[in-house]
Scaffold this active site. Sequence first.
Site, mmCIF file in Angstrom:
data_model
loop_
_atom_site.group_PDB
_atom_site.id
_atom_site.type_symbol
_atom_site.label_atom_id
_atom_site.label_comp_id
_atom_site.label_asym_id
_atom_site.label_seq_id
_atom_site.Cartn_x
_atom_site.Cartn_y
_atom_site.Cartn_z
ATOM 1 N N GLU A 280 0.820 -1.208 0.000
ATOM 2 C CA GLU A 280 0.000 0.000 0.000
ATOM 3 C C GLU A 280 0.856 1.261 0.000
ATOM 4 O OE1 GLU A 280 -2.701 -0.697 3.369
ATOM 5 O OE2 GLU A 280 -4.057 -1.669 1.935
ATOM 6 N N ASP A 359 -8.319 -9.144 3.247
ATOM 7 C CA ASP A 359 -8.094 -8.044 4.189
ATOM 8 C C ASP A 359 -9.197 -7.947 5.247
ATOM 9 O OD1 ASP A 359 -7.099 -5.813 5.388
ATOM 10 O OD2 ASP A 359 -7.468 -4.438 3.735
ATOM 11 N N GLU A 387 -12.580 -2.467 11.405
ATOM 12 C CA GLU A 387 -12.570 -1.586 10.228
ATOM 13 C C GLU A 387 -13.659 -1.960 9.218
ATOM 14 O OE1 GLU A 387 -8.862 -1.871 8.173
ATOM 15 O OE2 GLU A 387 -9.571 -0.737 6.438
HETATM 16 C C1 GCV Z 1 -2.452 0.087 8.450
HETATM 17 C C2 GCV Z 1 -6.093 -2.199 5.461
HETATM 18 C C3 GCV Z 1 -6.393 -0.871 6.080
HETATM 19 C C4 GCV Z 1 -5.174 0.010 6.218
HETATM 20 C C5 GCV Z 1 -4.091 -0.778 6.952
HETATM 21 C C6 GCV Z 1 -3.809 -2.042 6.159
HETATM 22 C C7 GCV Z 1 -2.764 -2.928 6.806
HETATM 23 O O1 GCV Z 1 -5.853 -2.065 4.093
HETATM 24 O O2 GCV Z 1 -7.377 -0.230 5.324
HETATM 25 O O3 GCV Z 1 -5.548 1.143 6.925
HETATM 26 O O4 GCV Z 1 -2.945 -0.019 7.137
HETATM 27 O O5 GCV Z 1 -4.993 -2.798 6.064
HETATM 28 O O6 GCV Z 1 -3.146 -3.935 7.369
HETATM 29 O O7 GCV Z 1 -1.592 -2.623 6.724
#
Ligand code: GCV
Length: 676
Positions: A280, A359, A387
């Site tokens: 990411e 995820d 989340e």
């Molecule tokens: C900390 C998801 C979340 C991100 C997070 C990522 C991860 O994509 O949306 O906010 O980043 O997971 O686990 O690294």
Amino acid sequence: MNNTWVNEDNISSFMGNDVFYFNQARIEIQDTIGLRLRKEILEWLNCEITYEQQDATIIFNYCNSKFKNDDTYHIYQTKGKTIIEGNGSKAMLYGFYALIRLRMSHQSEQDYTSTPDQSIRMIDHWDQIDGSIERGYAGASIFFGALNKLDNPDRGDFGVDRVDGDPFRHNQEKLITYARMLASVGINAISLNNVNVRGQGTNLIIDPYLSEVAELADTFRQFGIKLFLSINWESPKHIGGLATSDPLDENVKKFWKDICQGIYKEIPDFGGFLVKADSEGEPGPYQYGRTHAEGANMLARAIGPYQGTIIWRTFVYNSKQDWRDRRTDRAKAAFENFKPLDGQFDKNVILQIKFGPIDFQTSEPLSPLFGALKQTNQMMEFEISAEYLGHQIDVNYVVPQWQHMINVNTKQPDLKDGTSSQVLRETSLNVENTGFAAVGNVGMSPFWTGNPLALANLYGFGRLCWDNRATANDILKEWLDQTFVESNATTKRSIFNIMSTSNETYRMYNAPLGVGFMVVPHFHYGVSVNGYEYDRWGTYHFADRNGVGVDRTQATGSGFTKFYSPKVASQYENVETTPDDLVLFFHHLPYTTVLKNGETLIQTIYDQHFEGYERSSNYLKEWQKLSTDLDKNIYEKVLQCLHKQLQNALEWRDQVNTYFYRMSGIKDKRGRKIYQ
Ligand code: GCV
């Protein structure tokens, strides 16, 4: 008002008259856990410690190396006294909290021995130096708070504000209470800061911040909890002023060795680093043409002399997806990146693998890396913060999902016990370097969590790490007994009924049957059916007028199914043998397909969304009956959350049903209202 399960007011009626005795002649000053245990008794419980064994009601019996595992405790009764025995102070502390739990949840303390199933039981904080928390839904960070904010506005972008001066919050009372909560369920590691290490957060590994990290480590150490830090892969450039962060560069190696030396000078029992690399947008070894094994091992060798550990995340999917190409599949990324490296990681490297291949979605299969890796230390990663699971607004007791994931059978022919929780131990290089980790869910909220009921997930995660065979319902009953001590049995039963079904309910009104990511982009709360569809990083449902779902079969799809053991692969390859709740994760199906529940796919989507809303509406009605038997603040806060949940469930129901009605043109056979 206090919804922690270990709170002195609740406990006093169960332990208030006890007198404690330690069979240790003297306590060593470096036995910080032993000293803490005495404080817990004297200052927190307000009980007495006696020097005369005959006066005691509870005896701590230190027996050095009687047990194979230093965490094991044995509680039993003899001659009217309760004995807690174990090898040392850590076992005593666990036994002490366990005794409280047994009493409060009306379980027998006659003869109870317990050893944790997982060695590392860890909470990963995504707290940032400015007090914000990435994916935090419970207010600002309890660790960082210079900006004096209590709330954590969900910005969806997660930039970090500049902090001038000391970024730490220094709320010692809060920290002690939190450490107690964690230790009481056996958590033994935390990582302090977000895995996306941004801004000044990069500097936590050096002074002046490091000495404050050391103070936090002192607090958590007393409770048997080791501290880890997330690091920025580019630190050699940002902190060291080097031109590169290439893991094979000698100056880079030296940089990390020096960093480790500096850290261990201040924190002799520092746990190690948690690393998110090449993910990411975060930097990593790939940008220098190196493998993740080369990257992780370089750090492992720098920290190895101090017995430190590198926890390296497999959440790597930098590959941009081309929507034209149906064989690229984000679900394949972790496996494709890490399976070829099996056996190449050093003994003090652990791969931290999200439980599912994508995820933290509401419904995902087990990541195929579990069982496929044969010579690599592994941890399974969960997300308590919710989340994708309702942001601690919607009631969602997630433990049933985790319980399911850790018990999935990988059916690997060469392994003894196929369940994922055992597989990760059996296939690791060193059982001490395995375990479970989860993204934490607490903040400065007066309830610790957004919805006060969400604290049960923190409790449940810890209990499940310790006891992999525990059931979600038993864990929930324990939590309710310890949390709603003053409430009557009918109230507790009502809350139990709501919470124990809440994970299924959330799944019902969310993305259907194993599809994920129908959420509002960036924020991930609320419905947006096409929010992430044909996104640069993936396509999640491929709905059109003929059908819906992602074909991940080898025969016609992305080929993801082949990563599983032959038995599991053939189960998922075939629609007939794929469980309904994952059917659209693995298959693209016509709306008229008849599922195992006897209904068509489209009818199942309608039924689940109507039922999810219905159940949410019943939760609200049930809760409203409890007003007189609950703490007012907790009652009101949950009530507020349930109102929002109902609205959320309504939006999900109507948007999903309308979307699929328009796609399929098929009416609900029960004639309920679906907007055209
Ligand atoms: C900390 C998801 C979340 C991100 C997070 C990522 C991860 O994509 O949306 O906010 O980043 O997971 O686990 O690294």
